[in-house]
Design a protein around this motif. Structure first.
Motif, mmCIF file in Angstrom:
data_model
loop_
_atom_site.group_PDB
_atom_site.id
_atom_site.type_symbol
_atom_site.label_atom_id
_atom_site.label_comp_id
_atom_site.label_asym_id
_atom_site.label_seq_id
_atom_site.Cartn_x
_atom_site.Cartn_y
_atom_site.Cartn_z
ATOM 1 N N ASN A 1 2.686 -149.715 28.614
ATOM 2 C CA ASN A 1 3.879 -148.539 29.147
ATOM 3 C C ASN A 1 4.372 -147.340 28.261
ATOM 4 O O ASN A 1 4.279 -145.866 28.267
ATOM 5 C CB ASN A 1 4.687 -149.254 30.109
ATOM 6 N N ILE A 2 4.622 -148.323 26.821
ATOM 7 C CA ILE A 2 4.742 -147.733 26.544
ATOM 8 C C ILE A 2 4.093 -146.417 25.645
ATOM 9 O O ILE A 2 4.416 -145.713 25.126
ATOM 10 C CB ILE A 2 5.519 -148.364 24.592
ATOM 11 N N LEU A 3 3.149 -147.542 24.618
ATOM 12 C CA LEU A 3 1.481 -146.567 24.425
ATOM 13 C C LEU A 3 0.961 -145.079 25.413
ATOM 14 O O LEU A 3 0.441 -143.771 24.864
ATOM 15 C CB LEU A 3 -0.093 -147.848 24.468
ATOM 16 N N HIS A 4 1.133 -145.606 26.917
ATOM 17 C CA HIS A 4 0.653 -144.583 27.502
ATOM 18 C C HIS A 4 1.500 -143.712 27.641
ATOM 19 O O HIS A 4 0.991 -142.308 27.401
ATOM 20 C CB HIS A 4 1.145 -145.497 28.950
ATOM 21 N N GLN A 5 3.109 -143.532 27.609
ATOM 22 C CA GLN A 5 3.841 -143.026 27.432
ATOM 23 C C GLN A 5 3.741 -142.031 26.157
ATOM 24 O O GLN A 5 3.652 -140.564 25.765
ATOM 25 C CB GLN A 5 5.263 -143.208 27.944
ATOM 26 N N ASN A 6 3.386 -142.614 24.830
ATOM 27 C CA ASN A 6 3.597 -141.523 23.911
ATOM 28 C C ASN A 6 2.302 -140.944 23.659
ATOM 29 O O ASN A 6 2.174 -140.078 22.889
ATOM 30 C CB ASN A 6 3.504 -142.506 22.364
ATOM 31 N N GLN A 7 1.380 -141.085 24.125
ATOM 32 C CA GLN A 7 -0.287 -140.922 24.387
ATOM 33 C C GLN A 7 -0.400 -139.712 25.317
ATOM 34 O O GLN A 7 -0.722 -138.384 24.212
ATOM 35 C CB GLN A 7 -1.271 -141.938 24.584
ATOM 36 N N GLN A 8 0.388 -139.168 26.079
ATOM 37 C CA GLN A 8 0.866 -138.245 26.756
ATOM 38 C C GLN A 8 2.101 -137.165 26.086
ATOM 39 O O GLN A 8 1.819 -136.299 26.049
ATOM 40 C CB GLN A 8 1.796 -138.254 27.717
ATOM 41 N N GLU A 9 2.427 -137.651 25.074
ATOM 42 C CA GLU A 9 3.067 -136.868 24.045
ATOM 43 C C GLU A 9 2.370 -136.673 22.438
ATOM 44 O O GLU A 9 3.121 -136.260 21.562
ATOM 45 C CB GLU A 9 4.328 -137.079 23.637
ATOM 46 N N LYS A 10 1.521 -136.642 22.961
ATOM 47 C CA LYS A 10 0.182 -136.832 21.203
ATOM 48 C C LYS A 10 -0.198 -137.347 20.564
ATOM 49 O O LYS A 10 0.282 -137.085 20.135
ATOM 50 C CB LYS A 10 0.658 -135.124 20.919
ATOM 51 N N TRP A 11 0.792 -138.431 20.740
ATOM 52 C CA TRP A 11 0.665 -139.853 19.590
ATOM 53 C C TRP A 11 -1.125 -140.768 20.013
ATOM 54 O O TRP A 11 -1.444 -141.447 20.329
ATOM 55 C CB TRP A 11 1.843 -141.058 19.738
ATOM 56 N N ILE A 12 -2.068 -139.515 19.542
ATOM 57 C CA ILE A 12 -3.085 -139.535 19.679
ATOM 58 C C ILE A 12 -4.210 -139.452 19.040
ATOM 59 O O ILE A 12 -3.543 -138.698 17.387
ATOM 60 C CB ILE A 12 -4.116 -138.733 21.074
ATOM 61 N N ARG A 13 -5.476 -139.748 18.553
ATOM 62 C CA ARG A 13 -6.423 -139.487 17.197
ATOM 63 C C ARG A 13 -6.848 -137.828 17.894
ATOM 64 O O ARG A 13 -7.398 -136.763 16.422
ATOM 65 C CB ARG A 13 -7.543 -140.364 17.188
ATOM 66 N N ALA A 14 -6.896 -137.493 19.188
ATOM 67 C CA ALA A 14 -7.328 -136.336 19.572
ATOM 68 C C ALA A 14 -9.679 -136.453 19.277
ATOM 69 O O ALA A 14 -9.425 -135.827 20.340
ATOM 70 C CB ALA A 14 -6.616 -134.808 18.689
ATOM 71 N N ILE A 15 -9.599 -136.722 18.270
ATOM 72 C CA ILE A 15 -11.393 -136.733 18.119
ATOM 73 C C ILE A 15 -12.061 -138.305 17.423
ATOM 74 O O ILE A 15 -10.686 -138.414 16.723
ATOM 75 C CB ILE A 15 -11.872 -135.462 17.245
ATOM 76 N N ILE B 1 -17.542 -130.062 18.796
ATOM 77 C CA ILE B 1 -16.197 -130.550 17.729
ATOM 78 C C ILE B 1 -14.449 -129.409 17.718
ATOM 79 O O ILE B 1 -14.051 -130.411 18.700
ATOM 80 C CB ILE B 1 -16.519 -131.019 16.059
ATOM 81 N N LEU B 2 -15.060 -128.852 18.059
ATOM 82 C CA LEU B 2 -13.547 -127.517 18.247
ATOM 83 C C LEU B 2 -13.701 -128.009 20.053
ATOM 84 O O LEU B 2 -11.914 -127.797 19.150
ATOM 85 C CB LEU B 2 -14.334 -126.020 17.502
ATOM 86 N N THR B 3 -14.199 -127.592 20.284
ATOM 87 C CA THR B 3 -13.730 -127.637 21.829
ATOM 88 C C THR B 3 -12.535 -129.145 21.735
ATOM 89 O O THR B 3 -12.201 -129.638 22.748
ATOM 90 C CB THR B 3 -15.374 -127.223 22.538
ATOM 91 N N GLU B 4 -13.634 -129.853 21.729
ATOM 92 C CA GLU B 4 -12.727 -131.231 22.116
ATOM 93 C C GLU B 4 -11.432 -132.026 21.040
ATOM 94 O O GLU B 4 -10.585 -132.456 21.998
ATOM 95 C CB GLU B 4 -13.910 -132.490 21.228
ATOM 96 N N ILE B 5 -11.227 -130.639 19.756
ATOM 97 C CA ILE B 5 -10.198 -131.149 19.302
ATOM 98 C C ILE B 5 -8.741 -130.739 19.844
ATOM 99 O O ILE B 5 -7.929 -130.334 20.240
ATOM 100 C CB ILE B 5 -10.105 -130.629 18.074
#
Length: 278
Positions: free
Chosen positions: A10-24, A65-69
């Motif tokens: 749940n913590i990971l899910h919440q943070n990933q909504q706040e852009k804690w992701i690799r993006a590509i 790639i640009l569109t995905e990022i």
């Protein structure tokens, strides 16, 4: 399921909504770059029709790639960025040729252009920087930094994509070089391994200020020299000796060297010195 795992999910899910992701996946970017280099510097000569087709295919991958990022931007915006970048490719290619020729002209260990293209880490790091720098002027995204960090991981040469570097530029050996974001380097500059062009102090409040030095044309910076500060200017045709530490501007044609002298001893006569004491 284990309660602690559920809570962490749940913590990971919440943070990933706040852009804690690799993006590509960075491997997509590295694959695109390697493909571009195979077009620019192929193993064997290609005819113009083949090259045109390969460039179009490479451009299509770049747009994806640009569109995905940049998930908030439309494909048409990514296509516009790609159009601008590929228009610059002839100029970038000319810069790469000049870099390689300068290395061949100055390095007595270099026998041919093919050797430089295939095996010189300094050349590879410079050319990845040139591509990343061109992209950084067109879009504010992760792509340029991922490119230069890929070169960093392969060569040990860390060049920020927003540094300004003239043509030609020469890196010899290269391992351990750091060139900061606001560094400005002129034409016909040579840098050896372990050189740092950095900031005198690192504070977030200085993000929009020039923090790194300016190196003018025809300067040579030898191994492990450190040059710091946004107001530090190394005048043209200067020589910065190995292991020096520079934080003040130098006039053109300056020569900086270590003042400490080496001590030479005869090992057969000196028996009680511990050379490894700290």
């Amino acid at each position: 399921m284990n309660t602690s795992i559920t809570d962490f999910a749940n913590i990971l899910h919440q943070n990933q909504q706040e852009k804690w992701i690799r993006a590509i996946d960075s491997s997509k970017i590295i694959s695109w770059l390697d493909d571009l280099f195979r077009i620019i510097f192929p193993e064997k000569a290609l005819d113009s029709v083949q090259i045109e087709l390969l460039l179009e295919q490479n451009k299509t991958r770049f747009i994806a790639i640009l569109t995905e990022i940049n998930k908030d931007e439309t494909t048409s915006k990514s296509r516009a960025v790609a159009d601008s970048f590929y228009v610059q490719l002839p100029t970038l290619y000319s810069s790469m040729q000049q870099d390689a020729q300068a290395i061949l002209d100055t390095d007595p260990a270099a026998d041919c252009i093919q050797e430089i293209i295939n095996s010189y880490p300094g050349f590879f790091a410079i050319e990845v920087y040139r591509i990343a720098n061109a992209i950084s002027t067109l879009t504010n995204c992760l792509l340029p930094r991922i490119l230069t960090e890929y070169a960093h991981s392969k060569t040990g040469i860390d060049i920020h994509p927003k540094a300004t570097i003239g043509v030609p530029f020469i890196i010899d050996h290269g391992t351990g070089i750091v060139i900061g974001e606001t560094t400005t380097i002129g034409k016909h500059v040579s840098i050896y391994q372990g050189v740092t062009l950095g900031a005198l102090q690192v504070e977030k409040s200085m993000q929009e200020k020039k923090r790194h030095p300016t190196v003018e044309d025809h300067v040579i910076i030898y191994a492990n020299a450190t040059i710091l500060g946004g107001s530090t200017i190394i005048g043209n045709h200067s020589i910065i000796g190995g292991n020096t530490f520079v934080t003040k501007s130098l006039n053109p044609y300056s020569f900086v060297m270590q003042s400490n002298k080496n001590t030479i001893l005869n090992q057969k006569e000196i028996k009680e010195i511990n050379f490894f004491s700290i």
